[in-house]
Scaffold this motif. Structure first.
Motif, mmCIF file in Angstrom:
data_model
loop_
_atom_site.group_PDB
_atom_site.id
_atom_site.type_symbol
_atom_site.label_atom_id
_atom_site.label_comp_id
_atom_site.label_asym_id
_atom_site.label_seq_id
_atom_site.Cartn_x
_atom_site.Cartn_y
_atom_site.Cartn_z
ATOM 1 N N GLU A 1 0.896 -1.289 0.050
ATOM 2 C CA GLU A 1 0.086 -0.165 0.020
ATOM 3 C C GLU A 1 0.702 1.267 0.039
ATOM 4 N N ASN A 2 2.086 1.202 0.458
ATOM 5 C CA ASN A 2 3.062 2.297 0.746
ATOM 6 C C ASN A 2 4.182 2.573 -0.457
ATOM 7 N N LYS A 3 3.708 1.790 -1.314
ATOM 8 C CA LYS A 3 4.613 1.843 -2.822
ATOM 9 C C LYS A 3 3.760 2.514 -4.053
ATOM 10 N N LEU A 4 4.361 3.592 -4.626
ATOM 11 C CA LEU A 4 3.867 4.181 -5.556
ATOM 12 C C LEU A 4 4.077 3.582 -6.787
ATOM 13 N N THR A 5 2.964 3.535 -7.830
ATOM 14 C CA THR A 5 3.255 3.109 -9.099
ATOM 15 C C THR A 5 3.194 4.063 -10.382
ATOM 16 N N PRO B 1 12.938 10.447 -1.929
ATOM 17 C CA PRO B 1 11.887 9.299 -1.709
ATOM 18 C C PRO B 1 10.614 9.364 -1.968
ATOM 19 N N ALA B 2 10.040 8.317 -2.983
ATOM 20 C CA ALA B 2 8.977 8.601 -3.621
ATOM 21 C C ALA B 2 7.753 8.921 -2.707
ATOM 22 N N ILE B 3 7.871 8.243 -1.273
ATOM 23 C CA ILE B 3 6.928 8.843 -0.201
ATOM 24 C C ILE B 3 7.960 9.213 1.006
ATOM 25 N N PRO B 4 8.155 10.621 1.002
ATOM 26 C CA PRO B 4 8.909 11.135 1.989
ATOM 27 C C PRO B 4 8.258 10.975 3.235
ATOM 28 N N THR B 5 9.277 10.773 4.589
ATOM 29 C CA THR B 5 8.873 10.639 5.847
ATOM 30 C C THR B 5 9.501 11.998 6.651
ATOM 31 N N GLN C 1 -1.447 15.065 3.395
ATOM 32 C CA GLN C 1 -0.016 14.579 3.466
ATOM 33 C C GLN C 1 0.721 16.085 4.094
ATOM 34 N N TYR C 2 2.108 15.586 4.385
ATOM 35 C CA TYR C 2 2.830 16.778 4.991
ATOM 36 C C TYR C 2 3.324 17.572 3.847
ATOM 37 N N SER D 1 14.498 14.268 5.948
ATOM 38 C CA SER D 1 16.058 14.067 5.640
ATOM 39 C C SER D 1 16.539 14.655 4.330
ATOM 40 N N SER D 2 17.301 15.766 4.241
ATOM 41 C CA SER D 2 17.746 16.353 3.121
ATOM 42 C C SER D 2 18.540 15.364 2.210
ATOM 43 N N ASN D 3 18.312 15.897 0.807
ATOM 44 C CA ASN D 3 19.134 14.997 -0.213
ATOM 45 C C ASN D 3 19.935 16.132 -1.033
ATOM 46 N N ALA D 4 21.160 15.803 -1.409
ATOM 47 C CA ALA D 4 22.128 16.878 -2.215
ATOM 48 C C ALA D 4 21.464 17.259 -3.542
#
Length: 271
Positions: free
Chosen positions: A29-33, A127-131, A241-242, A266-269
């Motif tokens: 359920e928590n994986k995007l297609t 991330p496709a679903i950031p937290t 969603q946040y 969490s930041s990404n470069a």
């Protein structure tokens, strides 16, 4: 058929069904297609966006899709850097089609360099679903996000120990200027968001940044955290969603800073 034979067939059927289910490739359920709908707002000429498993890859040439006095033009400009060096932006033979005369700034106050000089390549993987992270983290100098226009988003600092106040006179009507790596935004970009709920772009922790208003109420949100974020529906997603907002707090009595807070994820470069 006797009861014993019937029981054996029944058990065999259950086993076959069980094996068949076990062999199915189930999608969690928590994986995007497919890409979140918000990415449809990003300029297709300046950005390329792909869903790659559990990640989204955003590539940009760094150019904006709107007008600015920072496009190449026929006016020569000179500026002096903090070390006293004279920086010259040569006049072009013709004005770029997206060039407009400065209004919020002036030729004498503008930063050196034109948008055309900074055509580059930028990649952000989120991330496709950031937290949200267990704790927030501060933003640094350089790009902290990518706007829907294709250009970079910066924080509220101009440089090491240099407040944005000192550079504010150089910002165009989009709260942006050039250098040292790209044309980039510090303030509310009026070309595509002016006191509304429009999507500004994506911050490097994977959360989207919206304008000062929220689609959930049509008004300014009153439940923002210290980073300007909260959880609600958006104009692209009816599931809560946040996400971040430009905070409705005046800066220098007339501007609104894009992102003055910390990352909540969490930041990404951005390379």
């Amino acid at each position: 058929m006797n009861k014993y034979v019937f029981s054996k067939i029944a058990v065999l059927s259950i086993l076959v069904m069980s094996c068949s289910c076990d062999n199915q490739e189930l999608i969690p359920e928590n994986k995007l297609t497919e890409l979140p709908a918000a990415f449809e707002a990003f300029d297709e000429a300046n950005t390329t966006i792909m869903l790659d498993g559990d990640e989204v890859i955003i590539e940009s040439n760094g150019l904006p899709n709107h007008t600015s006095p920072y496009w190449s033009n026929t006016t020569k400009r000179e500026a002096t850097d903090p070390r006293g060096n004279l920086l010259v932006t040569e006049a072009a033979s013709a004005n770029h089609p997206l060039f407009v005369n400065p209004t919020y700034t002036s030729f004498g106050q503008m930063a050196p360099g034109n948008i055309d000089d900074f055509n580059g390549a930028y990649t952000l993987v989120v991330p496709a679903i950031p937290t949200k992270a267990s704790s927030s983290s501060s933003t640094g100098l350089g790009p902290i996000g990518i706007a829907v226009s294709g250009s970079m988003i910066y924080n509220d600092e101009e440089g090491p120990n240099i407040p944005l106040d000192d550079a504010a006179p150089s910002l165009d009507y989009n709260g942006a200027h050039t250098g040292p790596q790209s044309y980039h935004y510090h303030l509310e970009p009026l070309a595509f968001s002016d006191d509304d709920d429009n999507l500004i772009g994506i911050i490097s922790d994977g959360f989207f940044l919206y304008g000062r208003k929220c689609a959930s109420t049509g008004d300014y949100p009153n439940d923002l955290d210290v980073s300007g974020g909260h959880t609600s529906i958006t104009k692209y997603n009816q599931e809560q969603q946040y996400h971040y907002h430009i905070q409705n707090e005046l800066y220098l009595n007339k501007y609104y800073i894009l992102f003055p807070g910390n990352y909540q994820g969490s930041s990404n470069a951005i390379n």
